[in-house]
Design a protein around this motif. Structure first.
Motif, PDB file in Angstrom:
ATOM      1  N   VAL A 300     127.637  20.214  13.825  1.00 25.69           N
ATOM      2  CA  VAL A 300     126.361  19.852  13.198  1.00 25.69           C
ATOM      3  C   VAL A 300     126.576  18.651  12.285  1.00 25.69           C
ATOM      4  O   VAL A 300     127.673  18.471  11.743  1.00 25.69           O
ATOM      5  CB  VAL A 300     125.804  21.042  12.379  1.00 25.69           C
ATOM      6  N   PRO A 301     125.524  17.816  12.096  1.00 27.19           N
ATOM      7  CA  PRO A 301     124.180  17.948  12.687  1.00 27.19           C
ATOM      8  C   PRO A 301     124.167  17.487  14.140  1.00 27.19           C
ATOM      9  O   PRO A 301     124.907  16.601  14.512  1.00 27.19           O
ATOM     10  CB  PRO A 301     123.346  17.025  11.808  1.00 27.19           C
ATOM     11  N   ARG A 302     123.294  18.101  14.925  1.00 27.88           N
ATOM     12  CA  ARG A 302     123.116  17.670  16.303  1.00 27.88           C
ATOM     13  C   ARG A 302     121.653  17.843  16.699  1.00 27.88           C
ATOM     14  O   ARG A 302     120.925  18.637  16.090  1.00 27.88           O
ATOM     15  CB  ARG A 302     124.030  18.441  17.243  1.00 27.88           C
ATOM     16  N   GLY A 303     121.258  17.117  17.730  1.00 30.08           N
ATOM     17  CA  GLY A 303     119.874  17.175  18.186  1.00 30.08           C
ATOM     18  C   GLY A 303     119.719  18.151  19.330  1.00 30.08           C
ATOM     19  O   GLY A 303     120.463  19.126  19.442  1.00 30.08           O
ATOM     20  N   ILE A 304     118.757  17.876  20.192  1.00 29.45           N
ATOM     21  CA  ILE A 304     118.506  18.726  21.359  1.00 29.45           C
ATOM     22  C   ILE A 304     119.657  18.554  22.339  1.00 29.45           C
ATOM     23  O   ILE A 304     120.058  17.444  22.657  1.00 29.45           O
ATOM     24  CB  ILE A 304     117.181  18.335  22.032  1.00 29.45           C
ATOM     25  N   ASP A 305     120.216  19.661  22.802  1.00 26.05           N
ATOM     26  CA  ASP A 305     121.298  19.581  23.778  1.00 26.05           C
ATOM     27  C   ASP A 305     120.823  18.920  25.059  1.00 26.05           C
ATOM     28  O   ASP A 305     119.668  19.100  25.489  1.00 26.05           O
ATOM     29  CB  ASP A 305     121.829  20.981  24.105  1.00 26.05           C
TER      30      ASP A 305
END
Length: 315
Positions: A300-305
């Motif tokens: 994290v942080p991450r967006g939509i896989d």
């Protein structure tokens, strides 16, 4: 109309004359002999290097013209007729077993070229180019002078940039491992330094990363990532020992940026034109897992896989 031998010969002659006029005579009458904006005369060392380039048949594998459709190392400027006003013979070439070299000057520092001419596999593990060590260092130096001049004034600017950053890279290396790593990381834009690898580590991704490391990295960084590949004796500053990055807050973003953009002044080239984005993430994660001993993959942080990512068990 009745088809006769006389008509065939006369028609064929008209077609031949038309093609000859359009493809040969018209370009010859209209082509400019005026030097292009980047042209400059070559030095004696560059002329000697060019004669060695011709004598050793380099043009059979390397072209020297960039087209609008090209997307490769050096494809920064479309070739113009005024680039070749002093070339006798011209070395445009027709085969690209190796990369086009018309803008090769300044793409790499001189020490990279020394390792490359000594044994191309040292810096390009899958290269089919033969070794030119038999020429001796004097002739290799002349060949390097010629290659560093390909691109004329544009090449001069790139070579000067290589010299400027090599001095800074050497100063950082000479200051010790801690300062060297700090300097290398400080050259990465701040948002990249905080960016984790957005993709999870999988058996498939590690296999791809391993294959890419063998194809592009092992010659300099060595099979165990300690910077002791066969190119190491020729390069200064030497290739980075990845194992010293343990505990240094290395992120996927730092590795990605340095693989994508290279580190100008060192032998680390950019790979943004050779490796698609996922390949850069994969080889970066392989380095992080195998040599650094830590990875922030899928952190994290991450967006939509991405749609292809298999959800972890439990999600």
């Amino acid at each position: 109309m009745r088809m006769t031998l006389r008509l065939l010969l006369f028609g064929g002659l008209i077609i031949f004359a038309s093609i000859l006029f359009i493809a040969v005579i018209l370009p010859w009458l209209t082509i400019s002999e005026k030097p292009s904006d980047i042209f400059r005369p070559r030095t004696k060392a560059e002329d000697l290097g060019r004669s060695l380039y011709v004598a050793n048949g380099c043009t059979f594998c390397h072209t020297q013209f960039i087209r609008q459709i090209d997307w490769d190392i050096g494809a920064e400027r479309i070739a113009r007729s005024g680039d070749y006003v002093a070339d006798q013979p011209h070395l445009l070439g027709s085969e690209r077993t190796g990369p086009d070299l018309s803008q090769e000057g300044g793409e790499h520092p001189d020490d990279w070229h020394v390792a490359h001419y000594t044994n191309p596999r040292f810096v390009r593990p899958e290269s089919v180019m033969p070794s030119f060590a038999f020429l001796g260092m004097g002739n290799i130096s002349a060949l390097i002078a010629y290659k560093q001049a390909l691109g004329f004034k544009d090449a001069d600017a790139r070579v000067e940039r290589q010299h400027t950053w090599k001095k800074k890279a050497i100063d950082a290396y000479a200051a010790g491992p801690e300062e060297n790593v700090r300097w290398l990381h400080s050259m990465v834009p701040e948002p990249w330094r905080r960016l984790p690898n957005p993709y999870p580590t999988t058996r498939a991704s590690l296999s791809r990363g391993h294959r890419l490391f063998q194809s592009y990295c092992i010659g300099c960084h060595g099979p165990v990532g300690d910077g002791m590949g066969p190119a190491q004796p020729y390069l200064y500053p030497p290739p980075l020992n990845f194992t010293i990055l343990r505990g240094k807050d290395i992120t996927g973003g730092i590795l990605y940026y340095q693989i994508m953009n290279g580190i100008t002044g060192t032998a680390m080239p950019y790979f943004k034109k050779e490796l698609e984005s996922e390949k850069i993430w994969d080889v970066g994660d392989y380095v992080a897992r195998m040599f650094v001993g830590q990875s922030d993959a899928h952190g994290v942080p991450r967006g939509i896989d991405a749609s292809y990512i298999t959800p972890p068990k439990g999600e």
